[in-house]
Write a protein that holds these residues in place. Structure first.
Motif, short mmCIF file in Angstrom:
data_model
loop_
_atom_site.label_atom_id
_atom_site.label_comp_id
_atom_site.label_asym_id
_atom_site.label_seq_id
_atom_site.Cartn_x
_atom_site.Cartn_y
_atom_site.Cartn_z
N PRO A 25 0.96 -1.42 -0.08
CA PRO A 25 -0.08 -0.25 -0.14
C PRO A 25 0.50 1.21 0.15
O PRO A 25 0.64 2.04 -0.48
CB PRO A 25 -1.00 0.13 0.96
CG PRO A 25 -0.79 -1.69 1.83
CD PRO A 25 -0.13 -1.75 1.37
N TRP A 26 2.27 0.75 0.72
CA TRP A 26 3.20 2.45 0.29
C TRP A 26 4.08 2.04 -0.44
O TRP A 26 5.16 3.64 0.00
CB TRP A 26 3.55 2.36 1.91
CG TRP A 26 4.05 1.36 1.67
CD1 TRP A 26 5.03 -0.24 1.81
CD2 TRP A 26 3.75 0.07 3.32
NE1 TRP A 26 5.71 -0.54 2.04
CE2 TRP A 26 4.55 -0.97 2.67
CE3 TRP A 26 2.45 -0.56 3.79
CZ2 TRP A 26 4.36 -2.09 3.40
CZ3 TRP A 26 2.19 -1.87 4.38
CH2 TRP A 26 3.61 -2.80 4.12
N GLY A 27 3.50 2.05 -1.62
CA GLY A 27 4.49 1.33 -2.27
C GLY A 27 4.90 3.42 -3.36
O GLY A 27 3.51 2.82 -3.61
N ASP A 28 5.68 3.91 -3.59
CA ASP A 28 5.79 5.24 -3.84
C ASP A 28 5.62 5.17 -5.53
O ASP A 28 5.07 6.06 -5.68
CB ASP A 28 6.96 5.67 -3.40
CG ASP A 28 7.23 6.39 -1.80
OD1 ASP A 28 6.17 6.54 -1.03
OD2 ASP A 28 8.42 5.96 -1.46
N THR A 29 6.04 4.81 -6.44
CA THR A 29 5.50 4.55 -7.95
C THR A 29 3.91 4.40 -7.78
O THR A 29 3.97 4.69 -9.19
CB THR A 29 6.72 3.76 -8.38
OG1 THR A 29 6.63 1.95 -7.70
CG2 THR A 29 7.91 4.33 -7.59
N LEU A 30 3.34 4.00 -6.96
CA LEU A 30 2.09 3.08 -7.59
C LEU A 30 1.29 3.98 -7.93
O LEU A 30 0.68 4.06 -8.66
CB LEU A 30 2.40 1.83 -6.50
CG LEU A 30 2.27 1.08 -5.83
CD1 LEU A 30 1.94 0.09 -5.12
CD2 LEU A 30 2.92 0.40 -7.26
#
Length: 302
Positions: free
Chosen positions: A127-132
């Motif tokens: 959920p915290w993936g920056d590129t997503l």
């Protein structure tokens, strides 16, 4: 003809393949369906160390130079899945896809940015993936290599929502991103000082050709959220042929619109009665998202 990938047995007895080409990598994954591809290994090793994952075999992607760069195709950038956050942080990449470069710069400390890859961020789908959120706002498409030289395309939203998944033997090879040649922003807030795991993040991109404002919110749900009605409302206010700026009250309303869309009020109980009040932490998170969205759109239009 491709050569066979060299293999070695690590101390724990698991098979490791080190393919030299993309075809070899796919063949190695097809030969051992339980095998896990690894590039930077930042998320993989964290899961292994936490006892959450015990790969039966590993397929190392470190030799696949074709996945470590990018190329151009019909107004899009084809990004290799093994591009590191550090490489995407550089000025030449930032000139192409500013929001993705900003997300990569905030992806963690230097050791994480140097090792972590775009493909790893996507496949882990934390959920915290920056590129997503950036990829969701850009409506990126994943190019997947399959056994037998076949390939297929998956919209990033389909993977993140579980509508489509990689099949055994498939490998994420490239990410196709439109080159919009327009302002983009990425902002996030963390629970501690400095680069770290996003408590909330917002990506905003402008698409002047389609006259669209696109926004995606990360960190507040299992997948990035697109407040579509807020996007359409903001786009209807923009003078696409003029200065494109919006007054402060419109930017504030957009932020509130996004915050409410992504963190709605609780639904009333099934038996009737008043809905439960929002907890202070939820209200704080909604306000945080609203501020990030307001600032993100303001900077993009400014």
């Amino acid at each position: 003809m491709s050569t066979h990938a060299p293999q070695a047995a690590p101390p724990n007895g698991r098979l490791v393949a080190l393919p030299a080409t993309l075809d070899d990598a796919v063949a190695a994954l097809a030969a051992v369906p339980a095998a896990v591809p690894v590039a930077g290994g930042t998320d993989l090793m964290a899961a292994v160390n936490a006892g959450l994952l015990r790969p039966a075999a590993l397929v190392g992607l470190g030799r696949l130079a074709e996945l470590r760069g990018w190329s151009y195709q019909d107004g899009h950038a084809l990004l290799g899945a093994c591009l590191t956050h550090a490489r995407m942080s550089r000025p030449d990449f930032a000139a192409l896809i500013p929001a993705l470069a900003a997300a990569s710069r905030s992806a963690g400390p230097p050791q994480v940015r140097n090792a972590g890859t775009l493909g790893g961020n996507i496949i882990t789908a934390a959920p915290w993936g920056d590129t997503l959120p950036v990829l969701a706002a850009l409506e990126a498409v994943l190019l997947v290599a399959s056994p037998g030289g076949k390939g297929r395309q998956i919209p990033i939203s389909h993977l993140l929502t579980g509508r489509d998944r990689l099949k055994p033997g498939e490998l994420l090879a490239h990410v196709r991103v439109p080159l919009l040649h327009a302002p983009q922003t990425f902002l996030k807030t963390t629970s501690r000082t400095g680069p770290g795991r996003a408590q909330a993040s917002v990506a905003v991109v402008l698409d002047p050709v389609r006259r669209e404002v696109r926004c995606a919110v990360g960190g507040v749900a299992p997948m990035p959220l697109r407040p579509l009605e807020a996007e359409r409302w903001a786009a209807s206010l923009v003078d696409w042929d003029g200065e494109r700026g919006l007054p402060p009250e419109a930017l504030a309303a957009f932020g509130e619109y996004v915050g409410m869309a992504c963190i709605p009020d609780p639904t009333p109980p099934a038996g009737g009665g008043e809905p439960a009040s929002l907890a202070p932490a939820v209200l704080h998170l909604r306000r945080t998202v609203a501020v990030l969205a307001r600032r993100g759109l303001g900077r993009a239009l400014g």
